[in-house]
Design a protein around this motif. Sequence first.
Motif, mmCIF file in Angstrom:
data_model
loop_
_atom_site.group_PDB
_atom_site.id
_atom_site.type_symbol
_atom_site.label_atom_id
_atom_site.label_comp_id
_atom_site.label_asym_id
_atom_site.label_seq_id
_atom_site.Cartn_x
_atom_site.Cartn_y
_atom_site.Cartn_z
ATOM 1 N N THR A 101 0.803 -1.225 0.000
ATOM 2 C CA THR A 101 0.000 0.000 0.000
ATOM 3 C C THR A 101 0.835 1.273 0.000
ATOM 4 O OG1 THR A 101 -0.177 -0.039 2.412
ATOM 5 C CG2 THR A 101 -1.951 -1.124 1.146
ATOM 6 N N ALA A 102 2.113 1.186 0.350
ATOM 7 C CA ALA A 102 2.934 2.396 0.433
ATOM 8 C C ALA A 102 4.375 2.106 0.024
ATOM 9 C CB ALA A 102 2.899 2.952 1.847
ATOM 10 N N LEU A 103 4.994 3.110 -0.593
ATOM 11 C CA LEU A 103 6.418 3.080 -0.908
ATOM 12 C C LEU A 103 7.072 4.144 -0.045
ATOM 13 C CD1 LEU A 103 6.309 2.829 -4.808
ATOM 14 C CD2 LEU A 103 6.490 0.981 -3.147
ATOM 15 N N GLY A 104 8.059 3.763 0.716
ATOM 16 C CA GLY A 104 8.671 4.659 1.684
ATOM 17 C C GLY A 104 9.515 5.764 1.092
ATOM 18 N N HIS A 105 9.771 6.740 1.903
ATOM 19 C CA HIS A 105 10.573 7.921 1.569
ATOM 20 C C HIS A 105 11.900 7.491 0.951
ATOM 21 C CE1 HIS A 105 12.319 11.931 2.146
ATOM 22 N NE2 HIS A 105 13.395 11.304 2.588
ATOM 23 N N GLY A 106 12.161 7.956 -0.276
ATOM 24 C CA GLY A 106 13.442 7.717 -0.925
ATOM 25 C C GLY A 106 13.721 6.290 -1.361
ATOM 26 N N SER A 107 12.707 5.451 -1.446
ATOM 27 C CA SER A 107 12.900 4.026 -1.748
ATOM 28 C C SER A 107 13.778 3.766 -2.968
ATOM 29 C CB SER A 107 11.558 3.331 -1.977
ATOM 30 O OG SER A 107 10.735 3.449 -0.864
ATOM 31 N N PHE A 108 13.583 4.524 -4.030
ATOM 32 C CA PHE A 108 14.334 4.323 -5.269
ATOM 33 C C PHE A 108 15.183 5.548 -5.625
ATOM 34 C CE2 PHE A 108 10.708 1.471 -5.443
ATOM 35 C CZ PHE A 108 11.320 0.273 -5.785
ATOM 36 N N ASN A 109 15.376 6.424 -4.676
ATOM 37 C CA ASN A 109 16.149 7.639 -4.893
ATOM 38 C C ASN A 109 17.547 7.293 -5.406
ATOM 39 O OD1 ASN A 109 17.403 10.128 -4.820
ATOM 40 N ND2 ASN A 109 16.997 10.497 -2.656
ATOM 41 N N GLY A 110 17.927 7.888 -6.508
ATOM 42 C CA GLY A 110 19.268 7.682 -7.044
ATOM 43 C C GLY A 110 19.430 6.479 -7.946
ATOM 44 N N CYS A 111 18.351 5.798 -8.262
ATOM 45 C CA CYS A 111 18.417 4.651 -9.175
ATOM 46 C C CYS A 111 18.413 5.184 -10.608
ATOM 47 C CB CYS A 111 17.248 3.703 -8.934
ATOM 48 S SG CYS A 111 17.286 2.912 -7.327
ATOM 49 N N ARG A 112 19.532 5.675 -11.037
ATOM 50 C CA ARG A 112 19.641 6.364 -12.330
ATOM 51 C C ARG A 112 19.398 5.474 -13.536
ATOM 52 N NH1 ARG A 112 20.888 11.424 -11.820
ATOM 53 N NH2 ARG A 112 21.839 12.197 -9.933
ATOM 54 N N SER A 113 19.532 4.174 -13.397
ATOM 55 C CA SER A 113 19.279 3.246 -14.507
ATOM 56 C C SER A 113 17.835 2.739 -14.521
ATOM 57 C CB SER A 113 20.233 2.050 -14.429
ATOM 58 O OG SER A 113 21.566 2.475 -14.597
ATOM 59 N N LEU A 114 17.053 3.105 -13.512
ATOM 60 C CA LEU A 114 15.672 2.634 -13.418
ATOM 61 C C LEU A 114 14.841 3.210 -14.560
ATOM 62 C CD1 LEU A 114 13.634 1.002 -11.714
ATOM 63 C CD2 LEU A 114 13.167 3.107 -10.457
ATOM 64 N N THR A 115 14.340 2.329 -15.408
ATOM 65 C CA THR A 115 13.530 2.783 -16.545
ATOM 66 C C THR A 115 12.051 2.491 -16.352
ATOM 67 O OG1 THR A 115 13.922 0.707 -17.735
ATOM 68 C CG2 THR A 115 15.403 2.561 -18.224
ATOM 69 N N THR A 160 10.738 9.399 -3.413
ATOM 70 C CA THR A 160 10.778 7.971 -3.723
ATOM 71 C C THR A 160 11.459 7.712 -5.056
ATOM 72 O OG1 THR A 160 8.846 7.499 -2.384
ATOM 73 C CG2 THR A 160 9.359 5.917 -4.114
ATOM 74 N N PHE A 161 11.184 8.533 -6.058
ATOM 75 C CA PHE A 161 11.775 8.342 -7.379
ATOM 76 C C PHE A 161 12.672 9.512 -7.784
ATOM 77 C CE2 PHE A 161 7.848 5.747 -7.588
ATOM 78 C CZ PHE A 161 8.447 4.519 -7.840
ATOM 79 N N ALA A 162 13.239 10.202 -6.800
ATOM 80 C CA ALA A 162 14.138 11.323 -7.104
ATOM 81 C C ALA A 162 15.395 10.808 -7.797
ATOM 82 C CB ALA A 162 14.510 12.060 -5.825
ATOM 83 N N HIS A 163 15.873 11.576 -8.738
ATOM 84 C CA HIS A 163 17.108 11.247 -9.469
ATOM 85 C C HIS A 163 16.986 9.939 -10.245
ATOM 86 C CE1 HIS A 163 18.711 14.578 -7.215
ATOM 87 N NE2 HIS A 163 18.376 13.974 -6.094
ATOM 88 N N CYS A 164 15.820 9.721 -10.844
ATOM 89 C CA CYS A 164 15.564 8.572 -11.727
ATOM 90 C C CYS A 164 15.162 9.142 -13.090
ATOM 91 C CB CYS A 164 14.451 7.693 -11.169
ATOM 92 S SG CYS A 164 14.789 6.969 -9.554
ATOM 93 N N PRO A 165 16.108 9.674 -13.844
ATOM 94 C CA PRO A 165 15.779 10.441 -15.044
ATOM 95 C C PRO A 165 15.184 9.635 -16.195
ATOM 96 C CG PRO A 165 18.141 10.087 -14.913
ATOM 97 C CD PRO A 165 17.559 9.600 -13.610
#
Length: 80
Positions: free
Chosen positions: A18-32, A47-52
């Motif tokens: 039900t929830a994704l925590g603060h910064g869970s994927f922050n910095g995952c630059r290869s996440l497409t 959660t998805f910061a720096h995932c361009p």
Amino acid sequence: MVNARVNLRSAWIPEGITALGHGSFNGCRSLTDAYLPQSVEQIGDYTFAHCPKLTIHAPARSYAERYAKEHNIPFQPIEE
């Protein structure tokens, strides 16, 4: 120590979460691609910061769709 998150390309969140925590994927630059179920009702700050390269895939009219649009993240609807 190698940071495995650097090479993460896709994330599948299982139904029932039900929830994704603060910064869970922050910095995952290869996440497409992040696949989020209808059950997600909360996504924390950064959660998805720096995932361009990210596209969020989730059911149409879901919380995840609204989140993607509010944060200028590309969105692709999926069928349930």
